[in-house]
Design an enzyme around this catalytic site. Structure first.
Site, short mmCIF file in Angstrom:
data_model
loop_
_atom_site.label_atom_id
_atom_site.label_comp_id
_atom_site.label_asym_id
_atom_site.label_seq_id
_atom_site.Cartn_x
_atom_site.Cartn_y
_atom_site.Cartn_z
CG ASN A 11 -1.97 0.93 1.24
OD1 ASN A 11 -2.16 2.63 0.21
ND2 ASN A 11 -2.15 1.15 2.37
CE LYS A 13 -0.16 3.06 5.07
NZ LYS A 13 -0.04 3.28 5.80
CG HIS A 91 -5.92 1.51 5.06
ND1 HIS A 91 -5.62 2.63 5.69
CD2 HIS A 91 -4.73 0.77 5.44
CE1 HIS A 91 -4.17 2.81 6.69
NE2 HIS A 91 -3.44 1.35 5.99
CD GLU A 93 -2.91 6.12 6.46
OE1 GLU A 93 -1.70 5.88 7.33
OE2 GLU A 93 -3.19 5.61 5.63
CD GLU A 163 -3.51 -2.34 7.71
OE1 GLU A 163 -2.39 -1.74 6.98
OE2 GLU A 163 -3.75 -1.29 7.00
N GLY A 169 2.26 2.85 10.75
CA GLY A 169 3.71 3.99 10.64
C GLY A 169 3.97 3.65 11.53
CB SER A 208 5.29 -1.62 11.78
OG SER A 208 4.79 -0.20 12.08
#
Length: 247
Positions: A11, A13, A91, A93, A163, A169, A208
């Site tokens: 991904n 992003k 996701h 985010e 996730e 991240g 991660s």
């Protein structure tokens, strides 16, 4: 991993470039094969270029609307026409920065599937929710929104990606045992409704993942590959992760 063929998906992003895609695509195609599928979720403007190079390609989000006056939205049917095979939905985010609710995510899942894309449903808890022992209830609600809208059969043409938000991240990673525990919970939850779908369903881990920890994560019984963020922008690291999924 039973008979499930692992999938490793990068991904990107809001990162990457046509130059990076051109550099990575031939090597990603070379590492993919009978033992592992490799996909890239690239920025929307790179979908056609990625697909034309023969890389399994995903879009990072889609609109819940089929068409109309929705400036800037990403049309699932057009993503499919340009060569996308997958669509990320939900996701963290998108949920936390852009305010997408479980119901919004279910609508996007439905639209992606309706237009011939395989939805990759992202689920996961925040650090606070984990500390309050809410991991399973949060993930259940995220999955239930899709089941309530479309029925459990819709999951037969989908992928789930776990996730943990606290590991995206941040450099923190769920231990292989922590990740397996949640993956096992997800599969058991779906098996309570349809054991055959649960057995075939790919459940990816993201958060991660890197070339040091991927082998241990992918060795877990219910982890069927990974959704890789930052490391997917580094050619050698990503290829190493893909190789480690071959077992």
């Amino acid at each position: 991993m039973a008979s499930r063929k692992p999938l490793v998906a990068g991904n990107w992003k809001l990162n990457g470039s046509l130059e990076l895609l051109n550099e990575m695509a031939p090597e990603l195609k070379a590492v993919a094969g009978e033992d592992v599928d490799v996909a890239l979720f690239v920025p929307a403007l790179l979908v056609a270029s990625s697909a034309q190079q023969g890389v399994i390609t995903g879009i990072q989000t889609v609109s819940e609307y089929e068409s109309g006056a929705y400036t800037g939205e990403i049309q699932a049917s057009l993503a499919k026409e340009l060569g996308a095979s997958f669509a990320l939905v939900g996701h963290s985010e998108r949920r936390h920065i852009f305010g997408e609710s479980n119901e919004d995510v279910a609508a996007k899942f439905a639209m992606a599937q309706q237009q011939g894309l395989t939805p990759v449903l992202c689920v996961g808890e925040t650090e606070q929710q984990r500390e309050q022992n809410e991991t399973e209830s949060v993930i259940s609600a995220q999955i239930d929104a899709v089941i309530e809208k479309l029925g459990v059969a819709a999951l037969s043409q989908s992928v789930i990606a776990y996730e943990p938000v606290w590991a995206i991240g941040t450099g923190k990673t769920a231990s292989p045992e922590q990740a397996q525990q949640v993956h096992q919970f997800i599969r058991a939850k779906i098996a309570s409704l349809d054991s055959e779908i649960a057995q075939r369903l790919l459940i990816l881990y993201g958060g991660s993942v890197n070339e040091q920890n991927s082998s241990d994560l992918f060795a877990q019984a219910d982890i069927d590959g990974g959704l890789i963020g930052g490391a997917s922008l580094k050619k050698d690291a990503f290829i190493s992760i893909c190789e480690s999924a071959k077992g």
